[in-house]
Motif scaffolding. Structure first.
Motif, PDB file in Angstrom:
ATOM      1  N   ASP A 177       0.812  -1.213   0.000  1.00 55.58           N
ATOM      2  CA  ASP A 177       0.000   0.000   0.000  1.00 55.58           C
ATOM      3  C   ASP A 177       0.850   1.269   0.000  1.00 55.58           C
ATOM      4  O   ASP A 177       0.388   2.324  -0.435  1.00 55.58           O
ATOM      5  N   SER A 178       2.059   1.188   0.496  1.00 55.90           N
ATOM      6  CA  SER A 178       2.891   2.396   0.604  1.00 55.90           C
ATOM      7  C   SER A 178       3.163   3.000  -0.769  1.00 55.90           C
ATOM      8  O   SER A 178       3.456   4.180  -0.885  1.00 55.90           O
ATOM      9  N   ALA A 179       3.052   2.174  -1.825  1.00 55.17           N
ATOM     10  CA  ALA A 179       3.322   2.681  -3.174  1.00 55.17           C
ATOM     11  C   ALA A 179       2.340   3.792  -3.555  1.00 55.17           C
ATOM     12  O   ALA A 179       2.692   4.700  -4.311  1.00 55.17           O
ATOM     13  N   ASP A 180       1.141   3.730  -3.049  1.00 56.50           N
ATOM     14  CA  ASP A 180       0.104   4.692  -3.471  1.00 56.50           C
ATOM     15  C   ASP A 180      -0.305   5.664  -2.372  1.00 56.50           C
ATOM     16  O   ASP A 180      -1.033   6.616  -2.637  1.00 56.50           O
ATOM     17  N   ASN A 181       0.119   5.420  -1.148  1.00 59.70           N
ATOM     18  CA  ASN A 181      -0.344   6.254  -0.034  1.00 59.70           C
ATOM     19  C   ASN A 181       0.487   7.516   0.141  1.00 59.70           C
ATOM     20  O   ASN A 181       1.676   7.539  -0.188  1.00 59.70           O
ATOM     21  N   SER A 182      -0.144   8.530   0.708  1.00 58.34           N
ATOM     22  CA  SER A 182       0.617   9.694   1.166  1.00 58.34           C
ATOM     23  C   SER A 182       1.279   9.309   2.500  1.00 58.34           C
ATOM     24  O   SER A 182       0.965   8.259   3.086  1.00 58.34           O
ATOM     25  N   TYR A 183       2.172  10.186   2.974  1.00 57.38           N
ATOM     26  CA  TYR A 183       2.852   9.907   4.250  1.00 57.38           C
ATOM     27  C   TYR A 183       1.840   9.745   5.380  1.00 57.38           C
ATOM     28  O   TYR A 183       1.902   8.787   6.163  1.00 57.38           O
ATOM     29  N   SER A 184       0.875  10.671   5.456  1.00 51.83           N
ATOM     30  CA  SER A 184      -0.074  10.588   6.572  1.00 51.83           C
ATOM     31  C   SER A 184      -0.994   9.372   6.430  1.00 51.83           C
ATOM     32  O   SER A 184      -1.351   8.735   7.420  1.00 51.83           O
ATOM     33  N   GLU A 185      -1.345   9.028   5.191  1.00 52.40           N
ATOM     34  CA  GLU A 185      -2.158   7.811   4.994  1.00 52.40           C
ATOM     35  C   GLU A 185      -1.379   6.572   5.441  1.00 52.40           C
ATOM     36  O   GLU A 185      -1.934   5.647   6.034  1.00 52.40           O
ATOM     37  N   GLN A 186      -0.087   6.588   5.150  1.00 49.88           N
ATOM     38  CA  GLN A 186       0.709   5.411   5.500  1.00 49.88           C
ATOM     39  C   GLN A 186       0.893   5.311   7.020  1.00 49.88           C
ATOM     40  O   GLN A 186       0.880   4.214   7.579  1.00 49.88           O
ATOM     41  N   LEU A 187       1.051   6.453   7.686  1.00 50.61           N
ATOM     42  CA  LEU A 187       1.107   6.428   9.158  1.00 50.61           C
ATOM     43  C   LEU A 187      -0.173   5.805   9.714  1.00 50.61           C
ATOM     44  O   LEU A 187      -0.139   4.983  10.639  1.00 50.61           O
ATOM     45  N   GLN A 188      -1.281   6.206   9.125  1.00 49.14           N
ATOM     46  CA  GLN A 188      -2.574   5.674   9.562  1.00 49.14           C
ATOM     47  C   GLN A 188      -2.647   4.167   9.319  1.00 49.14           C
ATOM     48  O   GLN A 188      -3.093   3.402  10.183  1.00 49.14           O
ATOM     49  N   ALA A 189      -2.199   3.756   8.136  1.00 54.67           N
ATOM     50  CA  ALA A 189      -2.231   2.323   7.798  1.00 54.67           C
ATOM     51  C   ALA A 189      -1.365   1.526   8.764  1.00 54.67           C
ATOM     52  O   ALA A 189      -1.758   0.445   9.229  1.00 54.67           O
ATOM     53  N   GLU A 190      -0.183   2.052   9.097  1.00 66.59           N
ATOM     54  CA  GLU A 190       0.697   1.367  10.055  1.00 66.59           C
ATOM     55  C   GLU A 190      -0.007   1.180  11.402  1.00 66.59           C
ATOM     56  O   GLU A 190       0.077   0.119  12.032  1.00 66.59           O
ATOM     57  N   ALA A 191      -0.695   2.245  11.824  1.00 66.30           N
ATOM     58  CA  ALA A 191      -1.364   2.169  13.131  1.00 66.30           C
ATOM     59  C   ALA A 191      -2.455   1.103  13.130  1.00 66.30           C
ATOM     60  O   ALA A 191      -2.606   0.346  14.099  1.00 66.30           O
ATOM     61  N   MET A 192      -3.190   1.030  11.998  1.00 67.90           N
ATOM     62  CA  MET A 192      -4.275   0.031  11.915  1.00 67.90           C
ATOM     63  C   MET A 192      -3.709  -1.383  11.940  1.00 67.90           C
ATOM     64  O   MET A 192      -4.207  -2.260  12.648  1.00 67.90           O
ATOM     65  N   VAL A 193      -2.672  -1.617  11.148  1.00 70.08           N
ATOM     66  CA  VAL A 193      -2.105  -2.969  11.078  1.00 70.08           C
ATOM     67  C   VAL A 193      -1.417  -3.321  12.397  1.00 70.08           C
ATOM     68  O   VAL A 193      -1.489  -4.450  12.882  1.00 70.08           O
ATOM     69  N   GLN A 194      -0.788  -2.304  12.999  1.00 68.95           N
ATOM     70  CA  GLN A 194      -0.094  -2.560  14.275  1.00 68.95           C
ATOM     71  C   GLN A 194      -1.076  -2.918  15.388  1.00 68.95           C
ATOM     72  O   GLN A 194      -0.761  -3.739  16.255  1.00 68.95           O
ATOM     73  N   ARG A 195      -2.248  -2.289  15.313  1.00 71.83           N
ATOM     74  CA  ARG A 195      -3.273  -2.627  16.322  1.00 71.83           C
ATOM     75  C   ARG A 195      -3.575  -4.124  16.269  1.00 71.83           C
ATOM     76  O   ARG A 195      -3.603  -4.802  17.291  1.00 71.83           O
ATOM     77  N   LEU A 196      -3.750  -4.633  15.050  1.00 68.75           N
ATOM     78  CA  LEU A 196      -4.043  -6.068  14.896  1.00 68.75           C
ATOM     79  C   LEU A 196      -2.840  -6.918  15.288  1.00 68.75           C
ATOM     80  O   LEU A 196      -2.972  -7.930  15.981  1.00 68.75           O
ATOM     81  N   ALA A 197      -1.649  -6.476  14.862  1.00 70.92           N
ATOM     82  CA  ALA A 197      -0.435  -7.267  15.151  1.00 70.92           C
ATOM     83  C   ALA A 197      -0.215  -7.390  16.653  1.00 70.92           C
ATOM     84  O   ALA A 197       0.158  -8.451  17.163  1.00 70.92           O
ATOM     85  N   SER A 198      -0.462  -6.303  17.348  1.00 65.71           N
ATOM     86  CA  SER A 198      -0.174  -6.297  18.793  1.00 65.71           C
ATOM     87  C   SER A 198      -1.121  -7.211  19.567  1.00 65.71           C
ATOM     88  O   SER A 198      -0.855  -7.560  20.710  1.00 65.71           O
ATOM     89  N   ARG A 199      -2.211  -7.607  18.917  1.00 64.68           N
ATOM     90  CA  ARG A 199      -3.174  -8.493  19.577  1.00 64.68           C
ATOM     91  C   ARG A 199      -2.990  -9.966  19.191  1.00 64.68           C
ATOM     92  O   ARG A 199      -3.761 -10.815  19.617  1.00 64.68           O
ATOM     93  N   THR A 200      -1.986 -10.253  18.374  1.00 63.11           N
ATOM     94  CA  THR A 200      -1.791 -11.654  17.970  1.00 63.11           C
ATOM     95  C   THR A 200      -1.096 -12.421  19.096  1.00 63.11           C
ATOM     96  O   THR A 200      -0.363 -11.851  19.914  1.00 63.11           O
ATOM     97  N   GLU A 201      -1.329 -13.736  19.094  1.00 63.68           N
ATOM     98  CA  GLU A 201      -0.650 -14.592  20.078  1.00 63.68           C
ATOM     99  C   GLU A 201       0.862 -14.476  19.921  1.00 63.68           C
ATOM    100  O   GLU A 201       1.610 -14.497  20.901  1.00 63.68           O
ATOM    101  N   ASP A 202       1.307 -14.363  18.656  1.00 64.95           N
ATOM    102  CA  ASP A 202       2.753 -14.305  18.429  1.00 64.95           C
ATOM    103  C   ASP A 202       3.371 -13.031  19.000  1.00 64.95           C
ATOM    104  O   ASP A 202       4.506 -13.053  19.498  1.00 64.95           O
ATOM    105  N   SER A 203       2.652 -11.926  18.939  1.00 65.21           N
ATOM    106  CA  SER A 203       3.204 -10.697  19.498  1.00 65.21           C
ATOM    107  C   SER A 203       3.273 -10.791  21.027  1.00 65.21           C
ATOM    108  O   SER A 203       4.265 -10.394  21.653  1.00 65.21           O
TER     109      SER A 203
END
Ligand code: T3D
Length: 263
Positions: free
Chosen positions: A219-245
């Motif tokens: 997604d970073s190919a098409d996103n602006s910087y602020s959009e990508q910050l937002q995308a990171e936060a969304m994915v990180q929210r899910l990652a931080s809740r995984t058993e592996d994390s």
């Protein structure tokens, strides 16, 4: 498991090794191989496959010489390469892009035309010392396809990508490393062993984090910087809740190696 004729698929301990297996033609992509690639990738991406990493390589002295030109010759009268791309290339390329596991390519020899596109669509590209990359399309009067015009400029920049596409000259593995097209160059004799070891390591890694990295990088190919910050936060929210994390953090605190389950 499907009975493939032009590829082999070995799944062991979470690692799928997919080998293009028509070495007499340097693993050129014929109709059957493209269909089998689609089916194999669909199987790998299925919910119960247990696959947590994919390694793609070629049998014999080549990785993949691109479209099987003997098929193109046979269909010369009625040839519509655009329709052929949509019908037979895009299905397996889109299956590959949709995988939520890390993909490694072990480029054991020439990667030409659509074979180069396939090689560089992996997350981690390892090349044998004698491998080379070739935007062969222009040499037969075609334009790059199978994702090359999307991937190549993003990997090596527009100047080098344009020259590779227009000149149709070989790019050695060492120069590909210098240009950032590949992650590493390995002695030919050790390539498969090194790539398999990396695949096994990633098959035992935090699978959902890898999937998140794949999505964010795409997604970073098409996103602006602020959009990508937002995308990171969304994915990180899910990652931080995984058993592996949770396991990763706990293992760090307890000063022991983490045991990831891909959950
Ligand atoms: O529908 C559409 O067509 C659209 C899609 C297009 C996608 C594309 O990928 S277009 C680009 C297609 N690929 C090429 O143009 C590459 C053609 N091959 C080569 O230029 C050379 O073979 C290589 C540079 C890749 C390797 O050269 P070399 O000297 O190491 O090997 P070779 O002797 O040329 O090839 C070995 C054998 O493989 C040979 O068969 P033989 O003579 O031993 O029976 C050769 O004909 C065969 N082979 C190599 N590439 C292809 C192929 N057979 C069919 N299709 C090939 N692409």
């Amino acid at each position: 498991m499907a009975d493939f004729k032009t590829i082999t698929l070995d799944i062991d301990d979470g690692l799928a090794v997919l080998t293009l297996n028509c070495p007499d033609r340097l693993n050129a992509l014929n109709a059957q191989m493209k269909a089998e690639l689609r089916d194999a990738l669909r199987q790998i991406g299925g919910p119960y496959s247990g696959v947590r990493a994919l390694l793609i390589t070629g049998a014999g002295r080549g990785f993949c010489a691109g479209a099987d030109l003997s098929e193109s010759m046979a269909a010369a009268d009625t040839r519509d390469a655009g329709a052929n791309l949509i019908d037979s290339y895009h299905p397996f390329l889109l299956e590959l892009a949709a995988l939520e596991i890390p993909v490694i390519s072990a480029v054991n020899g020439v990667a030409a035309g659509a074979g180069m596109s396939l090689a560089i669509s992996a997350d981690i590209v390892l090349a044998g010392k004698s491998a080379y990359f070739l935007q062969a399309f222009v040499n037969i009067g075609l334009v790059p396809d199978a994702g090359s015009t999307f991937l190549l400029p993003r990997l090596i920049g527009t100047s080098r990508a344009r020259a590779m596409m227009m000149l149709g000259e070989k790019l050695s593995a060492d120069k590909a490393l210098d240009w950032g097209l590949v992650y590493d160059v390995i002695e030919d004799d050790s390539l498969l062993e090194v790539a398999t070891a990396l695949g096994r390591k990633m098959a035992a890694g935090p699978t959902k984090a890898y999937a998140g990295i794949r999505a964010l990088m795409r997604d970073s190919a098409d996103n602006s910087y602020s959009e990508q910050l937002q995308a990171e936060a969304m994915v990180q929210r899910l990652a931080s809740r995984t058993e592996d994390s949770i396991e990763g953090v706990m293992a760090f605190v307890q000063k022991r190696p983490a045991v990831f389950k891909g959950k």
